[in-house]
Design a protein around this motif. Structure first.
Motif, mmCIF file in Angstrom:
data_model
loop_
_atom_site.group_PDB
_atom_site.id
_atom_site.type_symbol
_atom_site.label_atom_id
_atom_site.label_comp_id
_atom_site.label_asym_id
_atom_site.label_seq_id
_atom_site.Cartn_x
_atom_site.Cartn_y
_atom_site.Cartn_z
ATOM 1 N N GLU A 1 0.447 -1.250 0.068
ATOM 2 C CA GLU A 1 0.315 -0.072 -0.180
ATOM 3 C C GLU A 1 0.573 1.191 0.080
ATOM 4 O OE1 GLU A 1 -3.521 2.591 -0.435
ATOM 5 O OE2 GLU A 1 -3.070 0.200 -0.691
ATOM 6 N N GLN B 1 1.088 3.784 -2.969
ATOM 7 C CA GLN B 1 0.955 5.893 -2.754
ATOM 8 C C GLN B 1 2.084 6.743 -2.951
ATOM 9 O OE1 GLN B 1 -0.342 6.873 1.677
ATOM 10 N NE2 GLN B 1 -1.370 5.105 1.343
ATOM 11 N N ASN C 1 3.993 7.572 4.374
ATOM 12 C CA ASN C 1 3.165 7.399 3.689
ATOM 13 C C ASN C 1 2.979 9.146 1.994
ATOM 14 O OD1 ASN C 1 1.324 9.300 4.177
ATOM 15 N ND2 ASN C 1 1.068 8.048 6.118
ATOM 16 N N ALA C 2 2.539 8.787 1.837
ATOM 17 C CA ALA C 2 1.960 9.459 0.446
ATOM 18 C C ALA C 2 1.579 11.228 0.884
ATOM 19 C CB ALA C 2 1.220 9.760 -0.764
#
Length: 329
Positions: free
Chosen positions: A118, A122, A221-222
């Protein structure tokens, strides 16, 4: 450091010293016996004490100040290649990036695929949304991902050459010491994502120096990466401080590698550097830190205090007859 930080630092230093002497060194000695069975071996503690020269991977420009004896020589940055080549395909990729490139590399011990499917998805979408920048991403499973035109995934990157390229704007790193030294040498701001060991203190160091931002690996994360990239790319002070640090790091009478070679050859030619070794290596800790002198001074002060206290007690005067009579009445 504050008082409590100094207390913690001293406790950590004491624990590290005891652990090294009582656990680590005996384990290493047993390992040496397994590797060289039957040999008449000198204990590793004595081998370490006999060392004539110690080359340390640090530099005053980027590391905390230390008092070092003459036979401990700082050679931080000696691994940095001055003329590393990169593939022609990578040069073409860099030339196509309109606003420069961002290098995403977690070294050899940490792989990008360890971030999870995941997070990888991202990050790839984030890079796709920034077509004006080229992203060179060290990734072992590049063939399994659909790459946009502005992303180059490869299992190996010539990191030193990329950071030396003037079009490199940022390094996203795991906070390894060698990577941060390469970034500092070339004046490239850093986004540090520490995972273990010294990476946390290394990333903290770049934050204090004002040349980068740290992101906990559990929060990568993004969104967090985009926020950090926007801050470093939009604020020119980060790059200005990185260039200033690069100037301090590079301004040396010789390269770290040449310095290391000079001292190694000096040891060989002179059959040792015993005259440069610190005498504290053969002294007990209480002698090194003057604890015996402090103890003597405290004992003398305590003796004077007890003598003074004993002879300074006021003598009680006997009651006068009138006073005694008054008490009786």
């Amino acid at each position: 450091m504050t008082f409590m930080e100094r207390v913690k630092n001293t406790l950590y230093w004491g624990f590290d010293m005891l652990y090294r002497q009582q656990v680590f060194m005996p384990n290493e000695n047993q390992r040496m016996k397994r590797v060289f069975p039957g040999a008449n071996l000198t204990h590793v503690k004595l081998l370490e004490r006999r060392s004539e020269l110690v080359l340390v991977n640090s530099d005053p420009a980027i590391d905390f100040y230390q008092l070092l004896p003459p036979n401990v020589v700082q050679v931080g940055g000696l691994h940095i290649k001055r003329a590393e080549e990169m593939p022609a395909m990578m040069k073409q990729f860099i030339a196509r990036a309109s606003r420069g490139i961002i290098v995403f590399s977690f070294g050899t011990n940490v792989q990008s695929e360890m971030l999870g499917t995941e997070v990888n998805r991202q990050l790839l979408e984030l890079f796709r949304s920034m077509p004006e920048y080229g992203f060179i991403w060290k990734h072992a499973n590049a063939e399994k991902l659909l790459m946009p035109p502005n992303v180059l995934m490869t299992s190996w990157v010539p990191q030193s050459a990329l950071l030396a390229d003037g079009r490199t704007k940022l390094l996203v790193s795991h906070g390894g010491l060698l990577s941060l030294q390469e970034a500092a040498w070339n004046g490239v701001p850093v986004i540090g994502v520490p995972f273990f060991a010294d990476q946390f203190s290394n990333v903290r160091r770049i934050e204090v120096a004002g040349i980068g931002i740290g992101i906990p690996s559990t929060k990568l994360n993004a969104e967090t990466l985009k926020e950090a990239m926007d801050k470093l790319l939009s604020d020119p002070s980060y790059r200005a401080r990185a260039k200033e640090l690069s100037g301090r790091f590079r301004t040396q009478p010789e390269t770290p590698l040449d310095r290391a070679i000079f001292w190694i050859e000096k040891v060989i030619a002179g059959k040792g550097l015993r005259y440069l070794r610190s005498p504290t290596r053969d002294m007990a800790p209480y002698q090194v830190y003057g604890l015996d002198m402090v103890a003597v001074v405290l004992l003398i002060a305590l003796g004077y205090y007890l003598i003074f206290k004993r002879h300074s007690k006021p003598a009680q005067a006997p009651d006068s007859p009138d006073g005694a009579k008054a008490k009786t009445e």
